[in-house]
Structures are given as C-alpha cells and as structure tokens.
Design a protein around this motif. Structure first.
Motif, mmCIF file in Angstrom:
data_model
loop_
_atom_site.group_PDB
_atom_site.id
_atom_site.type_symbol
_atom_site.label_atom_id
_atom_site.label_comp_id
_atom_site.label_asym_id
_atom_site.label_seq_id
_atom_site.Cartn_x
_atom_site.Cartn_y
_atom_site.Cartn_z
ATOM 1 N N PHE A 1 0.819 -1.210 0.000
ATOM 2 C CA PHE A 1 0.000 0.000 0.000
ATOM 3 C C PHE A 1 0.861 1.272 0.000
ATOM 4 N N THR A 2 2.057 1.174 -0.603
ATOM 5 C CA THR A 2 2.954 2.315 -0.710
ATOM 6 C C THR A 2 3.190 2.630 -2.184
ATOM 7 N N VAL A 3 2.761 3.807 -2.616
ATOM 8 C CA VAL A 3 2.987 4.257 -3.990
ATOM 9 C C VAL A 3 4.257 5.094 -4.015
ATOM 10 N N PRO A 4 5.219 4.782 -4.872
ATOM 11 C CA PRO A 4 6.476 5.536 -4.883
ATOM 12 C C PRO A 4 6.265 6.988 -5.276
ATOM 13 N N ASP A 5 7.073 7.857 -4.718
ATOM 14 C CA ASP A 5 6.972 9.292 -4.971
ATOM 15 C C ASP A 5 7.799 9.647 -6.204
ATOM 16 N N VAL A 6 7.300 9.215 -7.370
ATOM 17 C CA VAL A 6 7.979 9.468 -8.640
ATOM 18 C C VAL A 6 6.949 9.892 -9.681
ATOM 19 N N PRO A 7 7.379 10.543 -10.758
ATOM 20 C CA PRO A 7 6.430 10.950 -11.796
ATOM 21 C C PRO A 7 5.953 9.782 -12.642
ATOM 22 N N ASN A 8 4.807 9.963 -13.258
ATOM 23 C CA ASN A 8 4.249 9.008 -14.198
ATOM 24 C C ASN A 8 4.928 9.173 -15.558
ATOM 25 N N ALA B 1 2.836 8.724 -9.974
ATOM 26 C CA ALA B 1 2.664 7.280 -9.905
ATOM 27 C C ALA B 1 1.345 6.911 -9.219
ATOM 28 N N CYS B 2 0.769 5.762 -9.606
ATOM 29 C CA CYS B 2 -0.451 5.281 -8.947
ATOM 30 C C CYS B 2 -0.384 3.783 -8.643
ATOM 31 N N PHE B 3 0.776 3.144 -8.861
ATOM 32 C CA PHE B 3 0.942 1.722 -8.573
ATOM 33 C C PHE B 3 1.883 1.514 -7.398
ATOM 34 N N SER B 4 1.528 0.560 -6.552
ATOM 35 C CA SER B 4 2.413 0.111 -5.481
ATOM 36 C C SER B 4 3.124 -1.152 -5.959
ATOM 37 N N MET B 5 3.682 -1.906 -5.030
ATOM 38 C CA MET B 5 4.277 -3.193 -5.386
ATOM 39 C C MET B 5 3.182 -4.257 -5.454
ATOM 40 N N GLY B 6 2.302 -4.123 -6.433
ATOM 41 C CA GLY B 6 1.276 -5.132 -6.649
ATOM 42 C C GLY B 6 -0.110 -4.594 -6.912
ATOM 43 N N LEU B 7 -0.435 -3.385 -6.428
ATOM 44 C CA LEU B 7 -1.784 -2.864 -6.559
ATOM 45 C C LEU B 7 -1.786 -1.518 -7.272
ATOM 46 N N MET B 8 -2.987 -1.079 -7.652
ATOM 47 C CA MET B 8 -3.176 0.254 -8.196
ATOM 48 C C MET B 8 -4.167 0.987 -7.290
ATOM 49 N N ARG B 9 -4.014 2.320 -7.185
ATOM 50 C CA ARG B 9 -4.822 3.104 -6.267
ATOM 51 C C ARG B 9 -5.579 4.177 -7.033
ATOM 52 N N TYR B 10 -6.872 4.337 -6.717
ATOM 53 C CA TYR B 10 -7.694 5.405 -7.277
ATOM 54 C C TYR B 10 -8.410 6.133 -6.151
ATOM 55 N N VAL B 11 -8.789 7.374 -6.423
ATOM 56 C CA VAL B 11 -9.489 8.194 -5.445
ATOM 57 C C VAL B 11 -10.716 8.795 -6.118
ATOM 58 N N SER B 12 -11.871 8.705 -5.441
ATOM 59 C CA SER B 12 -13.108 9.221 -6.015
ATOM 60 C C SER B 12 -13.241 10.714 -5.768
ATOM 61 N N GLU B 13 -14.249 11.318 -6.375
ATOM 62 C CA GLU B 13 -14.482 12.739 -6.222
ATOM 63 C C GLU B 13 -14.753 13.115 -4.764
ATOM 64 N N ASP B 14 -15.327 12.187 -3.987
ATOM 65 C CA ASP B 14 -15.611 12.494 -2.586
ATOM 66 C C ASP B 14 -14.497 12.042 -1.654
ATOM 67 N N GLY B 15 -13.370 11.638 -2.229
ATOM 68 C CA GLY B 15 -12.220 11.248 -1.421
ATOM 69 C C GLY B 15 -12.150 9.779 -1.078
ATOM 70 N N THR B 16 -13.080 8.962 -1.564
ATOM 71 C CA THR B 16 -13.025 7.522 -1.304
ATOM 72 C C THR B 16 -11.833 6.913 -2.032
#
Length: 423
Positions: free
Chosen positions: A329-336, A351-366
């Motif tokens: 659950f750690t996304v590296p602090d690097v550019p896409n 970046a939006c990928f960790s070591m195995g997963l991808m992370r998204y955020v909704s308009e309401d912050g979910t």
C-alpha cells in the motif's frame, strides 16, 4: 524478433482509463509514503496509514443491475458482478455464456484474469523477501545474469514490482501482431516461454528511463519477476503460487496454466472476438481457448469468489508480514511516464501503482485499491476500500480489443462505490 519500438499491448487499457476517470478526478491523496521505490520502510520512515472506516453510501442493487443491463450486444456478450463486504452485498449476471446455445452466464464462472495475475506474482515475491530468500534491493543482473542486455543499468527487484524499472515498454510485435481481432484469432494458440518473451521484448530496445526515476506500467517487469521467483526458489512459478496462495486459501477455481495450455476448465463464459470474412460479413469467433503464455504477467484463471477471498486475505495481512504489507500500500513518490492508468485527475503525472496494486481516489475522497486485467474475450477487475467494507469483482466478455466495454466497467465501479451518482 522485430526491433521497431511499439507500445506493448499487455491489456485493454480503455476500460481501465474509464475507471480512472470516474475515481481520480477528485481529491488528490499524496503518496502513501515518500520513500525510494525499492527501499523497505525503516523505523525512521513513516509507514502507510492503517486502514480506517470508509464512509460509503448505501449499496444500490438497482444501480448495479442497470450497470450490466442490455447484454448481449455487439460490444459485450456477458457480465458477472460480485459485491461483498460489511457495507453491503450483491451479485448478478447478464447476457449469455454461449452465443450458440444462449445459456446464461454462470454465477461461479471461471475466467481469464489477465493482469490480475500480477498481484499473485507480487505477493509471492514479497513473501520470498520476507523469508530473506531474495532482496528487493537486489538486481535482476544479480539473480538472472545475462538475461538483460549488458549495457542496461542495474534494475532492482523492487523496481520490477512497482513498475519503476525503466525497462522498455515496446518491441516484441510477434506477441500481439498488428493488434487486430483477426490476428489474435489466427494466432491464439501460439505460445512462448517466459524467457523467450523477455528476450524478444528487450532485443534492440533502449531503456525507457533511468531505473527508479519514474513509473511506467509494463508487463515485462512481471515476466522478469516470475523468472526470479523460479531462480531463487528452485521451483516452478506455478508450484510457488499453488503452495503459497492457492492451497492455503482454498482457491479451488484458481490455476496457473502451462504456457501452451489453451483450456478454460470448469463453468465459464465463452470469449468472442468479432471478425470480418472475405465477403465483408462480420461474425463472432470463439477465442475461449487460447495459449496461456502471459504466465506470471497475465496467464492465470480464477473466479469472482476466489479473487474476493484472495484480496481479502491479502488486505488483512494473512499473506504478508507488516514490512512487506506496507509496501503493498505504498505508492512511490515518482512521476508518471506514459502510463495511461495514471494520466487523469489531480494525481495526473504521478505514480499510482504500489508493489502489486493500483490506487484510485473518487471525487468524494473515497480511496480504492485493486487491479484490472484483460485477455482477448475477457476483461476483469477487483477493487476494494482499504478496510474491505466494500469490495467488487467483475468479469466482462468484450468482443474487441479496443475497450468498447469501458462504459460497463465505469458503470459497475461507480455503482459499487458511489451509487448516488447513477441517477
């Protein structure tokens, strides 16, 4: 192998981009931990925040039914959706599993999970790291000498997992031809070994960027990671996944087929691609049987129930100790870098990928975490809130390779996590 650079067709990207448009267009959340992408967090580095309860609107069965209504049609023949979690449950199917007989999509269908296979691979690599059998800061050149061109800089195992390796994203056109439905129909039983795939993809190709300096989603990374699993364990990748994940979790519908095995066993929906014959007439070509050469990168088979169980165990820390769990659950602090999955919304360029997963955020912050996957005839995804209060697994059967199923993906994920926007 051809050496003309071209962007690798690992998965259908349009459906993933549609999901991103729905979720990454709102509040930006900074990287979970701004640590070097291959460094295991130390006591002096802030860990990924623990899961906190996610406020969610009531689940809307009507919105979910609407999201998969109207099947089969020219773009999608069948759909399966399974929503679980303490914040509500729903399951349903739509369309047909077989255009010839018209039988319905089975609720327990098995399907080709494409790049969701990468999550299994990452979990095995992180387990081996926890056992001190490999070092995430160790290099590909150390574990697999001679695999990469001699002029490539050192690439670490951790950089493979979070797609910051800089390995080339083009080349190897023999694996996907001209990208048309007809080419795949004609070549769906072709297969290659993982080493042949890696060698074909790097042949004559320069690095895309310096390792660790940016993030580019790239299936080549996971082929190399799978080969490292075999090298350090002395066993096949399939054996490692079976004994570490499939058997302990009781995933009876999940398998790692041999690269030349085209079968899709058990209950399933057929996959089709639309082709045009010499007279100009279009027809569906059955591509259910296809070689599983994507292997650790995208060759696995599973079911909605099995994927839900796997992700639940993974999120709850049943498969990884705390240090490796934080990396998940750690996304590296690097550019896409040329990464379609991370191009939209306020997090664009990051970046939006960790070591195995991808992370998204909704308009309401979910915030949701998960993974998508595609093989011709099959598009799937697994997403969940960090606390697992709401989880969704979906599988669609698209008839093309250009992402025409994207509206259905968008509808399913939006109906699951922000049903109030469905109208």
């Amino acid at each position: 192998m051809p050496t003309t650079p071209r962007r690798a067709r690992w998965t259908t990207v349009a459906a993933t981009t549609a999901l991103l448009a729905a979720f990454a267009a709102g509040t930006a959340i900074p990287a979970s931990a701004a640590v070097p992408p291959t460094t295991v967090p130390t006591p002096g580095v802030a860990p990924t925040p623990a899961a906190v309860p996610t406020p969610l609107p009531p689940l809307s069965p009507a919105a979910l039914r609407k999201a998969i209504a109207g099947l089969p049609n020219a773009n999608v023949t069948g759909a399966l959706v399974r929503v679980t979690g303490s914040a509500g449950r729903w399951s349903g199917t739509s369309g047909t599993a077989d255009l010839t007989t018209g039988r319905p999509v089975p609720a327990d269908a098995r399907f080709r999970i494409g790049s969701i296979s990468k999550v299994f691979t990452a979990a095995v690599v992180l387990q081996l790291a926890a056992e001190h059998r490999l070092d995430l800061n160790g290099t590909v050149q150390q574990y697999l000498p001679g695999l990469l061109p001699a002029d490539y800089p050192p690439v670490t195992v951790g950089e493979l997992l979070n797609h910051t390796s800089g390995l080339p994203g083009g080349g190897g056109a023999d694996f996907w031809g001209d990208g048309t439905n007809q080419w795949f129909v004609d070549h769906r039983l072709d297969s290659w070994t993982p080493r042949q795939v890696v060698e074909g993809l790097v042949a004559g190709q320069p690095m895309d960027f310096a390792p660790g300096s940016a993030q580019e989603y790239n299936g080549l990374n996971t082929f190399v990671a799978g080969l490292i699993v075999e090298q350090v364990s002395g066993r096949s990748f399939a054996q490692e996944v079976r004994d570490r994940i499939i058997r302990p979790l009781g995933l009876h519908a999940t398998s790692v087929p041999a690269v030349d095995d085209p079968r899709l066993p058990g209950p399933h929906s057929h996959g089709y691609l639309t082709v045009t014959d010499a007279s100009g007439t279009t027809r569906p070509a059955d591509v259910t049987e296809q070689a599983a050469w994507p292997w650790a990168e995208g060759g696995m088979i599973s079911s909605a129930a099995d994927l839900d169980r796997f992700f639940t165990a993974l999120f709850r820390g049943r498969l990884l100790p705390p240090a490796q769990q934080r990396l998940l659950f750690t996304v590296p602090d690097v550019p896409n870098h040329h990464n379609k999955n991370c191009e939209l919304g306020p997090t664009a360029g990051h970046a939006c990928f960790s070591m195995g997963l991808m992370r998204y955020v909704s308009e309401d912050g979910t915030e949701i975490w998960g993974k998508t996957g595609s093989r011709p005839g099959y598009t799937s995804g697994v997403f969940a809130t960090r606390d697992l209060a709401r989880r969704v697994v979906y599988s669609l059967n698209p008839t093309g390779l250009e992402g025409a199923e994207a509206p259905y993906v968008l509808g399913i994920v939006t109906a699951t996590f922000t049903p109030g926007t469905q109208g």
